[in-house]
Design a protein around this motif. Structure first.
Motif, PDB file in Angstrom:
ATOM      1  N   GLU A   8      12.855   2.982 -19.386  1.00  0.00           N
ATOM      2  CA  GLU A   8      12.145   2.756 -19.419  1.00  0.00           C
ATOM      3  C   GLU A   8      10.969   1.775 -18.899  1.00  0.00           C
ATOM      4  O   GLU A   8       9.716   1.882 -18.090  1.00  0.00           O
ATOM      5  CB  GLU A   8      11.192   2.714 -21.196  1.00  0.00           C
ATOM      6  N   TYR A   9      11.262   0.713 -18.707  1.00  0.00           N
ATOM      7  CA  TYR A   9      11.048  -0.110 -18.056  1.00  0.00           C
ATOM      8  C   TYR A   9      10.701  -0.225 -16.986  1.00  0.00           C
ATOM      9  O   TYR A   9       9.859  -0.677 -16.077  1.00  0.00           O
ATOM     10  CB  TYR A   9      11.281  -1.698 -17.941  1.00  0.00           C
ATOM     11  N   ARG A  10      11.593   0.184 -15.929  1.00  0.00           N
ATOM     12  CA  ARG A  10      11.610   1.302 -14.692  1.00  0.00           C
ATOM     13  C   ARG A  10      10.649   2.439 -13.976  1.00  0.00           C
ATOM     14  O   ARG A  10      10.060   2.432 -13.286  1.00  0.00           O
ATOM     15  CB  ARG A  10      12.873   1.437 -14.171  1.00  0.00           C
ATOM     16  N   GLN A  11       9.745   2.896 -15.687  1.00  0.00           N
ATOM     17  CA  GLN A  11       9.261   4.452 -14.892  1.00  0.00           C
ATOM     18  C   GLN A  11       7.828   2.582 -14.404  1.00  0.00           C
ATOM     19  O   GLN A  11       7.307   3.291 -13.590  1.00  0.00           O
ATOM     20  CB  GLN A  11       9.514   5.060 -16.466  1.00  0.00           C
ATOM     21  N   PHE A  12       8.134   1.870 -15.020  1.00  0.00           N
ATOM     22  CA  PHE A  12       6.513   0.939 -14.953  1.00  0.00           C
ATOM     23  C   PHE A  12       6.927   0.171 -13.653  1.00  0.00           C
ATOM     24  O   PHE A  12       5.752   0.343 -12.761  1.00  0.00           O
ATOM     25  CB  PHE A  12       6.280  -0.227 -15.954  1.00  0.00           C
ATOM     26  N   THR A  13       8.100  -0.477 -13.278  1.00  0.00           N
ATOM     27  CA  THR A  13       8.034  -0.607 -12.223  1.00  0.00           C
ATOM     28  C   THR A  13       8.455   0.008 -10.885  1.00  0.00           C
ATOM     29  O   THR A  13       7.496  -0.540  -9.867  1.00  0.00           O
ATOM     30  CB  THR A  13       9.017  -1.601 -11.787  1.00  0.00           C
ATOM     31  N   ASP A  14       8.320   1.360 -11.368  1.00  0.00           N
ATOM     32  CA  ASP A  14       8.989   1.614  -9.824  1.00  0.00           C
ATOM     33  C   ASP A  14       7.244   2.913  -9.853  1.00  0.00           C
ATOM     34  O   ASP A  14       6.835   3.267  -8.732  1.00  0.00           O
ATOM     35  CB  ASP A  14       9.901   3.138 -10.696  1.00  0.00           C
ATOM     36  N   TYR A  15       6.586   2.937 -10.899  1.00  0.00           N
ATOM     37  CA  TYR A  15       5.037   3.167 -11.131  1.00  0.00           C
ATOM     38  C   TYR A  15       4.308   1.917  -9.615  1.00  0.00           C
ATOM     39  O   TYR A  15       3.034   2.613  -8.947  1.00  0.00           O
ATOM     40  CB  TYR A  15       4.675   3.183 -12.245  1.00  0.00           C
ATOM     41  N   VAL A  16       4.759   0.471 -10.168  1.00  0.00           N
ATOM     42  CA  VAL A  16       4.027  -0.453  -9.491  1.00  0.00           C
ATOM     43  C   VAL A  16       4.198   0.231  -8.073  1.00  0.00           C
ATOM     44  O   VAL A  16       3.549  -0.158  -6.869  1.00  0.00           O
ATOM     45  CB  VAL A  16       4.028  -1.993  -9.911  1.00  0.00           C
ATOM     46  N   ARG A  17       5.861   0.232  -7.504  1.00  0.00           N
ATOM     47  CA  ARG A  17       6.309   0.507  -6.376  1.00  0.00           C
ATOM     48  C   ARG A  17       5.756   1.028  -5.675  1.00  0.00           C
ATOM     49  O   ARG A  17       5.100   1.017  -4.663  1.00  0.00           O
ATOM     50  CB  ARG A  17       7.703   0.134  -6.249  1.00  0.00           C
ATOM     51  N   ASP A  18       5.745   2.114  -6.195  1.00  0.00           N
ATOM     52  CA  ASP A  18       5.318   3.515  -5.842  1.00  0.00           C
ATOM     53  C   ASP A  18       3.300   3.383  -5.186  1.00  0.00           C
ATOM     54  O   ASP A  18       3.067   4.317  -4.236  1.00  0.00           O
ATOM     55  CB  ASP A  18       5.256   5.109  -6.035  1.00  0.00           C
ATOM     56  N   SER A  19       2.820   2.797  -6.248  1.00  0.00           N
ATOM     57  CA  SER A  19       1.311   2.790  -5.629  1.00  0.00           C
ATOM     58  C   SER A  19       0.802   1.839  -4.691  1.00  0.00           C
ATOM     59  O   SER A  19       0.644   2.451  -4.444  1.00  0.00           O
ATOM     60  CB  SER A  19       0.515   1.879  -6.825  1.00  0.00           C
ATOM     61  N   ILE A  20       1.782   0.785  -4.353  1.00  0.00           N
ATOM     62  CA  ILE A  20       1.556   0.265  -3.420  1.00  0.00           C
ATOM     63  C   ILE A  20       1.467   0.352  -2.170  1.00  0.00           C
ATOM     64  O   ILE A  20       0.709   0.774  -1.105  1.00  0.00           O
ATOM     65  CB  ILE A  20       2.580  -1.858  -4.142  1.00  0.00           C
ATOM     66  N   ALA A  21       2.946   1.487  -1.923  1.00  0.00           N
ATOM     67  CA  ALA A  21       3.537   2.167  -1.596  1.00  0.00           C
ATOM     68  C   ALA A  21       2.215   3.898  -0.075  1.00  0.00           C
ATOM     69  O   ALA A  21       2.289   3.475   0.386  1.00  0.00           O
ATOM     70  CB  ALA A  21       4.358   2.839  -1.939  1.00  0.00           C
ATOM     71  N   HIS A  22       1.906   4.190  -1.516  1.00  0.00           N
ATOM     72  CA  HIS A  22       0.381   5.056  -1.304  1.00  0.00           C
ATOM     73  C   HIS A  22      -0.365   3.950  -0.662  1.00  0.00           C
ATOM     74  O   HIS A  22      -1.101   4.491   0.445  1.00  0.00           O
ATOM     75  CB  HIS A  22      -0.002   5.748  -2.192  1.00  0.00           C
ATOM     76  N   ARG A  23      -0.730   3.424  -0.903  1.00  0.00           N
ATOM     77  CA  ARG A  23      -1.996   2.994   0.220  1.00  0.00           C
ATOM     78  C   ARG A  23      -1.606   1.908   0.623  1.00  0.00           C
ATOM     79  O   ARG A  23      -2.687   1.411   1.665  1.00  0.00           O
ATOM     80  CB  ARG A  23      -2.822   1.574  -1.947  1.00  0.00           C
ATOM     81  N   MET A  24      -0.221   1.583   1.145  1.00  0.00           N
ATOM     82  CA  MET A  24      -0.026   1.103   2.586  1.00  0.00           C
ATOM     83  C   MET A  24       0.216   2.052   3.660  1.00  0.00           C
ATOM     84  O   MET A  24      -0.266   1.553   5.008  1.00  0.00           O
ATOM     85  CB  MET A  24       1.611   0.311   1.807  1.00  0.00           C
ATOM     86  N   ILE A  25       0.318   3.088   3.304  1.00  0.00           N
ATOM     87  CA  ILE A  25       0.517   4.199   4.155  1.00  0.00           C
ATOM     88  C   ILE A  25      -1.371   4.756   4.671  1.00  0.00           C
ATOM     89  O   ILE A  25      -1.620   5.081   5.207  1.00  0.00           O
ATOM     90  CB  ILE A  25       1.147   5.594   3.522  1.00  0.00           C
ATOM     91  N   GLY A  26      -2.111   5.011   2.846  1.00  0.00           N
ATOM     92  CA  GLY A  26      -2.365   5.778   3.197  1.00  0.00           C
ATOM     93  C   GLY A  26      -2.944   7.171   3.750  1.00  0.00           C
ATOM     94  O   GLY A  26      -2.461   7.335   3.327  1.00  0.00           O
ATOM     95  N   GLU A  27      -3.519   7.318   4.471  1.00  0.00           N
ATOM     96  CA  GLU A  27      -3.864   8.969   5.015  1.00  0.00           C
ATOM     97  C   GLU A  27      -4.907   9.423   4.050  1.00  0.00           C
ATOM     98  O   GLU A  27      -4.570   9.417   2.810  1.00  0.00           O
ATOM     99  CB  GLU A  27      -2.602   8.859   5.773  1.00  0.00           C
ATOM    100  N   ASP A  28      -5.000  11.255   4.423  1.00  0.00           N
ATOM    101  CA  ASP A  28      -5.552  11.322   3.598  1.00  0.00           C
ATOM    102  C   ASP A  28      -4.565  12.537   2.831  1.00  0.00           C
ATOM    103  O   ASP A  28      -4.660  12.370   1.675  1.00  0.00           O
ATOM    104  CB  ASP A  28      -6.274  12.575   4.166  1.00  0.00           C
TER     105      ASP A  28
END
Length: 370
Positions: free
Chosen positions: A99-119
């Motif tokens: 359950e806590y991993r769902q939180f850390t994975d969300y943070v990881r993926d949200s950072i990755a989305h913003r690093m890649i950017g793009e439309d």
């Protein structure tokens, strides 16, 4: 006399029925208007209380808060007191690794989305930038992997021949409202009317507060749990497998998460609130929100007792074993013999019987934040 009394009751009930029918007819004839009557707002959103998944309803009540054992010195310094508790919801078990991993994975993926950017990863259709979670992150794509290089440990590939996320980069940013500060009377606003018509109002806050935005707090915190807690707490024990595998290995998915600080617990509750209200409710057209938070100390103790006031343990018995000699919780039972209760360290959640509120492991296993 009996028949007359019954006849009077019949006449009285017929009058009440007529009056009720007439009143209902008046309300029905109102239509859009209210004919000057107080009938409340009629176009309110329908609402029903739902049970959040994995949580139990704890009814309101009062209990004696404080020590319930036979420790006389403690009874003199920490005497019990009666505390009233409003009803609330509480998780059936401790928060698990998965359950806590769902939180850390969300943070990881949200950072990755913003690093890649793009439309294709960021949806700017609205006024505020929102992550388009429908687009998957291509971790193995060469172009995206190059842009995500900052998320990986540079030395990991040299030692393990694989890419590993740099957990120091998993920073969660969130905002919250400080209601306690806003509730202080010195911080409340007052108004001074200008002119004689009363339409111009000058709002003033106390203590130099400019407006309500000053009560909005901003936090940035690392969310990854301390995986070295096992070595720190069990210095003279062989804990390398626990250190390297406890949080990420599927075998420990349903074990309670450890090494989480109080600030990380609060951040987890804020994320869980946003995950429910922003990502699901409002996208489904539901405007009513629910907040998740840590329980207060009084709420936790009341829930742990399970309705058994002044009992030493949640199961009501003054003993830690049942009639067959088995332990009723996960403790450090005997000197050197830590496996007599079924586990050398933490064990899977909901292993023992729940208390009368349906909550598991309210004694033993791991400590819990309030």
């Amino acid at each position: 006399m009996l028949n007359h009394h019954v006849s009077d009751l019949k006449n009285w009930s017929m009058k009440k029925l007529f009056m009720g029918t007439a009143f209902a007819a008046v309300l029905a004839s109102c239509g859009v208007g209210d004919n000057g009557e107080l009938i409340g707002v009629q176009d309110r959103q329908q609402w029903y209380q739902e049970d959040p998944f994995g949580m139990n309803f704890i009814p309101l009540g009062a209990f004696h808060m404080g020590p319930s054992d036979q420790d006389l010195p403690a009874a003199q310094t920490a005497q019990t007191k009666v505390v009233s508790i409003q009803s609330f919801y509480m998780d059936q078990t401790e928060i698990t690794n998965n359950e806590y991993r769902q939180f850390t994975d969300y943070v990881r993926d949200s950072i990755a989305h913003r690093m890649i950017g793009e439309d294709h990863l960021i949806d700017e259709a609205e006024y505020t930038e929102r992550i388009n979670w429908n687009e998957r992150i291509r971790w193995d794509d060469e172009e995206d992997a190059e842009m995500l290089a900052g998320l990986f440990l540079p030395e990991a590939e040299r030692f393990y021949r694989r890419k590993e996320i740099d957990t120091r980069r998993l920073m969660f940013e969130y905002w919250w409202i400080d209601y306690k500060t806003a509730a202080k009377k010195a911080n409340r606003y007052s108004y001074n009317e200008k002119g004689f018509d009363g339409r111009e109002v000058d709002w003033e806050y106390g203590n130099g507060i400019s407006d309500r935005s000053d009560f909005i707090m901003h936090e940035i915190i690392n969310v990854y749990p301390d995986t070295l807690a096992w070595v720190h707490d069990y210095t003279y024990s062989f804990n390398e497998p626990m250190t390297q595998q406890y949080y990420w290995h599927p075998a420990y998915d349903h074990f309670p998460v450890v090494g989480v600080s109080w600030k990380q617990s609060v951040a987890f509750a804020r994320w869980r609130t946003n995950h429910m209200n922003e990502n699901f409710r409002r996208s489904s057209g539901i405007t009513i929100v629910n907040d998740f938070r840590l329980p207060s100390e009084a709420e936790w103790e009341y829930a742990a007792r399970g309705g058994k006031d002044l009992a030493a343990y949640p199961w009501g018995s003054p003993y830690i074993r049942n009639s067959t000699g088995c332990f009723l919780g996960n403790f450090k039972p005997l000197r050197g013999n830590y496996v007599d209760d079924g586990g050398l360290h933490t064990i899977i959640v909901a292993h023992y019987w729940p208390n009368d509120f349906g909550l598991y492991d309210m004694s033993g296993n791991v400590a819990e934040w309030t």
